[in-house]
Design a protein around this motif. Structure first.
Motif, PDB file in Angstrom:
ATOM      1  N   LEU A 119       0.811  -1.221   0.000  1.00  0.00           N
ATOM      2  CA  LEU A 119       0.000   0.000   0.000  1.00  0.00           C
ATOM      3  C   LEU A 119       0.843   1.270   0.000  1.00  0.00           C
ATOM      4  O   LEU A 119       0.294   2.371  -0.031  1.00  0.00           O
ATOM      5  N   TYR A 120       2.157   1.129   0.022  1.00  0.00           N
ATOM      6  CA  TYR A 120       2.971   2.334   0.227  1.00  0.00           C
ATOM      7  C   TYR A 120       2.958   3.269  -0.973  1.00  0.00           C
ATOM      8  O   TYR A 120       3.050   4.492  -0.802  1.00  0.00           O
ATOM      9  N   ALA A 121       2.807   2.733  -2.193  1.00  0.00           N
ATOM     10  CA  ALA A 121       2.748   3.622  -3.361  1.00  0.00           C
ATOM     11  C   ALA A 121       1.428   4.400  -3.373  1.00  0.00           C
ATOM     12  O   ALA A 121       1.399   5.608  -3.643  1.00  0.00           O
ATOM     13  N   GLU A 122       0.336   3.728  -3.082  1.00  0.00           N
ATOM     14  CA  GLU A 122      -0.962   4.402  -2.985  1.00  0.00           C
ATOM     15  C   GLU A 122      -0.926   5.455  -1.876  1.00  0.00           C
ATOM     16  O   GLU A 122      -1.433   6.584  -2.046  1.00  0.00           O
ATOM     17  N   HIS A 148      12.076   0.695  -2.781  1.00  0.00           N
ATOM     18  CA  HIS A 148      10.836   1.379  -2.387  1.00  0.00           C
ATOM     19  C   HIS A 148      10.821   2.808  -2.936  1.00  0.00           C
ATOM     20  O   HIS A 148       9.788   3.286  -3.429  1.00  0.00           O
ATOM     21  N   LEU A 149      11.954   3.481  -2.838  1.00  0.00           N
ATOM     22  CA  LEU A 149      12.049   4.842  -3.375  1.00  0.00           C
ATOM     23  C   LEU A 149      11.810   4.846  -4.880  1.00  0.00           C
ATOM     24  O   LEU A 149      11.077   5.690  -5.405  1.00  0.00           O
ATOM     25  N   GLU A 150      12.438   3.913  -5.572  1.00  0.00           N
ATOM     26  CA  GLU A 150      12.301   3.860  -7.029  1.00  0.00           C
ATOM     27  C   GLU A 150      10.844   3.654  -7.429  1.00  0.00           C
ATOM     28  O   GLU A 150      10.361   4.269  -8.384  1.00  0.00           O
ATOM     29  N   ARG A 151      10.143   2.824  -6.683  1.00  0.00           N
ATOM     30  CA  ARG A 151       8.755   2.549  -7.059  1.00  0.00           C
ATOM     31  C   ARG A 151       7.861   3.775  -6.871  1.00  0.00           C
ATOM     32  O   ARG A 151       7.082   4.126  -7.772  1.00  0.00           O
ATOM     33  N   VAL A 159       9.304  13.421  -5.706  1.00  0.00           N
ATOM     34  CA  VAL A 159      10.447  12.760  -5.078  1.00  0.00           C
ATOM     35  C   VAL A 159      10.397  13.066  -3.580  1.00  0.00           C
ATOM     36  O   VAL A 159      10.218  14.228  -3.197  1.00  0.00           O
ATOM     37  N   PRO A 160      10.508  12.068  -2.701  1.00  0.00           N
ATOM     38  CA  PRO A 160      10.456  12.339  -1.265  1.00  0.00           C
ATOM     39  C   PRO A 160      11.483  13.386  -0.845  1.00  0.00           C
ATOM     40  O   PRO A 160      12.634  13.368  -1.307  1.00  0.00           O
ATOM     41  N   ALA A 161      11.058  14.283   0.038  1.00  0.00           N
ATOM     42  CA  ALA A 161      11.981  15.306   0.531  1.00  0.00           C
ATOM     43  C   ALA A 161      13.052  14.687   1.410  1.00  0.00           C
ATOM     44  O   ALA A 161      14.210  15.126   1.394  1.00  0.00           O
ATOM     45  N   VAL A 162      12.673  13.676   2.195  1.00  0.00           N
ATOM     46  CA  VAL A 162      13.628  12.997   3.070  1.00  0.00           C
ATOM     47  C   VAL A 162      13.323  11.517   3.120  1.00  0.00           C
ATOM     48  O   VAL A 162      12.211  11.064   2.811  1.00  0.00           O
ATOM     49  N   ASP A 163      14.329  10.743   3.514  1.00  0.00           N
ATOM     50  CA  ASP A 163      14.164   9.341   3.902  1.00  0.00           C
ATOM     51  C   ASP A 163      14.812   9.224   5.271  1.00  0.00           C
ATOM     52  O   ASP A 163      16.010   9.447   5.424  1.00  0.00           O
ATOM     53  N   GLN A 164      14.000   8.911   6.271  1.00  0.00           N
ATOM     54  CA  GLN A 164      14.508   8.772   7.638  1.00  0.00           C
ATOM     55  C   GLN A 164      14.826   7.301   7.886  1.00  0.00           C
ATOM     56  O   GLN A 164      13.930   6.464   7.884  1.00  0.00           O
ATOM     57  N   ILE A 165      16.105   7.010   8.070  1.00  0.00           N
ATOM     58  CA  ILE A 165      16.544   5.618   8.176  1.00  0.00           C
ATOM     59  C   ILE A 165      17.413   5.426   9.409  1.00  0.00           C
ATOM     60  O   ILE A 165      17.989   6.374   9.939  1.00  0.00           O
ATOM     61  N   GLU A 166      17.515   4.176   9.859  1.00  0.00           N
ATOM     62  CA  GLU A 166      18.491   3.876  10.898  1.00  0.00           C
ATOM     63  C   GLU A 166      19.886   4.160  10.346  1.00  0.00           C
ATOM     64  O   GLU A 166      20.269   3.624   9.307  1.00  0.00           O
ATOM     65  N   LEU A 167      20.628   5.000  11.034  1.00  0.00           N
ATOM     66  CA  LEU A 167      21.944   5.389  10.542  1.00  0.00           C
ATOM     67  C   LEU A 167      22.824   5.815  11.708  1.00  0.00           C
ATOM     68  O   LEU A 167      22.447   6.682  12.501  1.00  0.00           O
ATOM     69  N   HIS A 168      23.970   5.183  11.807  1.00  0.00           N
ATOM     70  CA  HIS A 168      24.958   5.492  12.840  1.00  0.00           C
ATOM     71  C   HIS A 168      26.289   4.924  12.358  1.00  0.00           C
ATOM     72  O   HIS A 168      26.323   4.242  11.313  1.00  0.00           O
ATOM     73  N   PRO A 169      27.389   5.174  13.051  1.00  0.00           N
ATOM     74  CA  PRO A 169      28.676   4.718  12.528  1.00  0.00           C
ATOM     75  C   PRO A 169      28.769   3.227  12.253  1.00  0.00           C
ATOM     76  O   PRO A 169      29.521   2.807  11.364  1.00  0.00           O
ATOM     77  N   ALA A 170      27.997   2.408  12.972  1.00  0.00           N
ATOM     78  CA  ALA A 170      28.043   0.964  12.736  1.00  0.00           C
ATOM     79  C   ALA A 170      27.133   0.516  11.595  1.00  0.00           C
ATOM     80  O   ALA A 170      27.213  -0.625  11.149  1.00  0.00           O
ATOM     81  N   LEU A 171      26.255   1.395  11.136  1.00  0.00           N
ATOM     82  CA  LEU A 171      25.354   1.090  10.007  1.00  0.00           C
ATOM     83  C   LEU A 171      25.206   2.369   9.185  1.00  0.00           C
ATOM     84  O   LEU A 171      24.367   3.212   9.485  1.00  0.00           O
ATOM     85  N   PHE A 179      22.261   6.865  -3.240  1.00  0.00           N
ATOM     86  CA  PHE A 179      21.163   6.892  -4.208  1.00  0.00           C
ATOM     87  C   PHE A 179      20.154   7.976  -3.849  1.00  0.00           C
ATOM     88  O   PHE A 179      19.724   8.756  -4.709  1.00  0.00           O
ATOM     89  N   ALA A 180      19.759   8.033  -2.576  1.00  0.00           N
ATOM     90  CA  ALA A 180      18.755   9.015  -2.158  1.00  0.00           C
ATOM     91  C   ALA A 180      19.215  10.426  -2.488  1.00  0.00           C
ATOM     92  O   ALA A 180      18.461  11.225  -3.072  1.00  0.00           O
ATOM     93  N   ARG A 181      20.440  10.725  -2.140  1.00  0.00           N
ATOM     94  CA  ARG A 181      20.949  12.075  -2.410  1.00  0.00           C
ATOM     95  C   ARG A 181      21.053  12.350  -3.906  1.00  0.00           C
ATOM     96  O   ARG A 181      20.878  13.488  -4.344  1.00  0.00           O
ATOM     97  N   SER A 182      21.320  11.312  -4.689  1.00  0.00           N
ATOM     98  CA  SER A 182      21.452  11.519  -6.138  1.00  0.00           C
ATOM     99  C   SER A 182      20.133  11.925  -6.777  1.00  0.00           C
ATOM    100  O   SER A 182      20.128  12.561  -7.833  1.00  0.00           O
ATOM    101  N   VAL A 183      19.002  11.574  -6.152  1.00  0.00           N
ATOM    102  CA  VAL A 183      17.692  11.949  -6.703  1.00  0.00           C
ATOM    103  C   VAL A 183      17.092  13.138  -5.956  1.00  0.00           C
ATOM    104  O   VAL A 183      15.972  13.560  -6.259  1.00  0.00           O
TER     105      VAL A 183
END
Length: 278
Positions: A119-122, A148-151, A159-171, A179-183
Motif C-alpha cells: 500500500l505504500y505507493a498508494e 521502495h524509493l524507485e517505485r 520525489v520524497p523530501a527525506v528518507d529517515q533511516i536507521e543510521l549510525h557509525p556501525a550502520l 542513491f537518495a541524495r542523487s535523486v
C-alpha cells in the motif's frame, strides 16, 4: 528562523529543515510535555514525533505553551502502518494535526513501507494530496530502501523530501544514502548513536576525537552526522543531556577523525530490516 546558528538543509521543494533536532521516540506520553518544553528551552526548534509514539498531544501542549512563533518551529510526524491507503491517510493526518494542535506539519512521513501490504505507493500519492491541501509543507518517507524509493517515484510526480533511516557509525547504508541524495532526497538518521547496542563511545577513533576537542563521545558522533550532511535528532529525557547534545556546533572534526569514525561500519543494524517489517 530562531537559533539560526543551527545549520539548515534545503529540501527538494525549497523548504529548509534544521539539521539538528529533537526526537521523542519512546518518550512517555505523560512526560512528553515537560521533556519537549526542556528541549525547546535548550534551543531545539525541530521536533520529530509520530502517530505510533502516542505522544503527539504532549508535543502539541509544549509547543503551545512555549510562546515560540510557529514559523520558528519545524514539526515532523509520521503515518503509522495501519493507516496506509488513501482515505485512511487523509484521516490519519487530520488526527495527528488535531492532537498536535496545529494547522499543518512541516514534514509528514510514511513510517515504514510494509511491502507485504503493498500500500505504500498508494499512500504516497495520498501524501501528495495532503501536501497540496496544505496540511504538510513537505512530505517524505521513513525506512524506505532503494527499491521502495524507485517505485514511488515511478508511480507519482513527487520525489520524497527525506528518507529517515536507521543510521549510525556501525550502520552507514552508503549505497542507499548515495542513491537518495542523487535523486534529491535528504537523509535523516534515527538511532544516531547506535541505541546502545554498539559500544561506539568506547571506540578509539571516537574517544580520541572527543579528547582532542574537549567534547563527549556522544557529541563527536552527532558532529560526525552533521558533517556528513545527515539530519539528526538525538533524544534524551534529561535536560542536561539535551543541552550537551545541542552543544555540537562550535567544533569541526578533521578529515582523519571523520575517516576513523567512517571505519566503524559493520552492517550493524539495531532495528528491523525494512523488507521484514510488515
Amino acid at each position: 528562523m530562531a537559533n539560526s546558528y543551527v545549520p539548515t538543509i534545503e529540501l527538494n521543494d525549497g523548504h529548509h529543515i534544521p539539521q539538528l533536532g529533537f526526537g521523542v521516540f519512546l518518550v512517555d506520553p505523560e512526560q512528553t510535555e515537560r521533556i519537549v518544553s526542556d528541549a525547546l528551552e535548550a534551543g531545539y526548534r525541530h521536533i520529530d514525533t509520530a502517530a505510533i509514539y502516542g505522544n503527539e498531544e504532549g508535543v502539541g501542549r509544549a509547543i503551545a505553551k512555549s510562546g515560540i512563533p510557529r514559523d520558528e518551529l519545524f514539526v515532523t510526524t509520521k503515518l503509522w502502518n495501519d493507516a496506509q491507503g488513501t482515505q485512511s491517510a487523509f484521516d490519519a493526518i487530520d488526527s495527528s494535526l488535531e492532537k498536535l494542535g496545529l494547522d499543518n506539519v512541516d514534514l509528514y512521513l510514511i513510517h515504514w513501507p510494509t511491502p507485504e501490504r503493498d500500500l505504500y505507493a498508494e499512500t504516497w500519492r495520498a501524501l501528495e494530496q495532503i501536501k497540496a491541501d496544505g496540511k504538510a509543507r513537505s512530505i517524505g518517507v521513513s525506512n524506505f530502501l532503494k527499491s521502495h524509493l524507485e517505485r514511488i517515484m515511478a508511480e507519482s510526480d513527487t520525489v520524497p523530501a527525506v528518507d529517515q533511516i536507521e543510521l549510525h557509525p556501525a550502520l552507514q547504508s552508503r549505497e542507499l544514502t548515495s542513491f537518495a541524495r542523487s535523486v534529491g532526497t535528504q537523509i535523516e538518521a534515527w538511532g544516531p548513536l547506535g541505541q546502545g547496542k554498539y559500544p561506539l563511545f568506547e571506540e578509539q577513533s571516537v574517544v580520541s576525537a572527543a579528547e582532542a576537542h574537549g567534547k563527549s563521545p556522544a557529541q563527536v558522533v552527532i558532529r560526525w552526522h552533521l558533517q556528513h550532511g545527515n539530519i539528526v535528532f538525538p533524544k534524551s529525557n534529561r535536560a542536561e543531556r539535551m543541552a550537551e547534545n545541542f552543544d555540537v556546533l562550535d567544533f569541526t572534526l578533521t578529515e582523519s577523525e571523520m575517516a576513523g569514525i567512517d571505519a566503524l561500519e559493520r552492517d550493524g543494524r539495531v532495528g528491523t530490516h525494512p523488507n521484514e517489517f510488515n
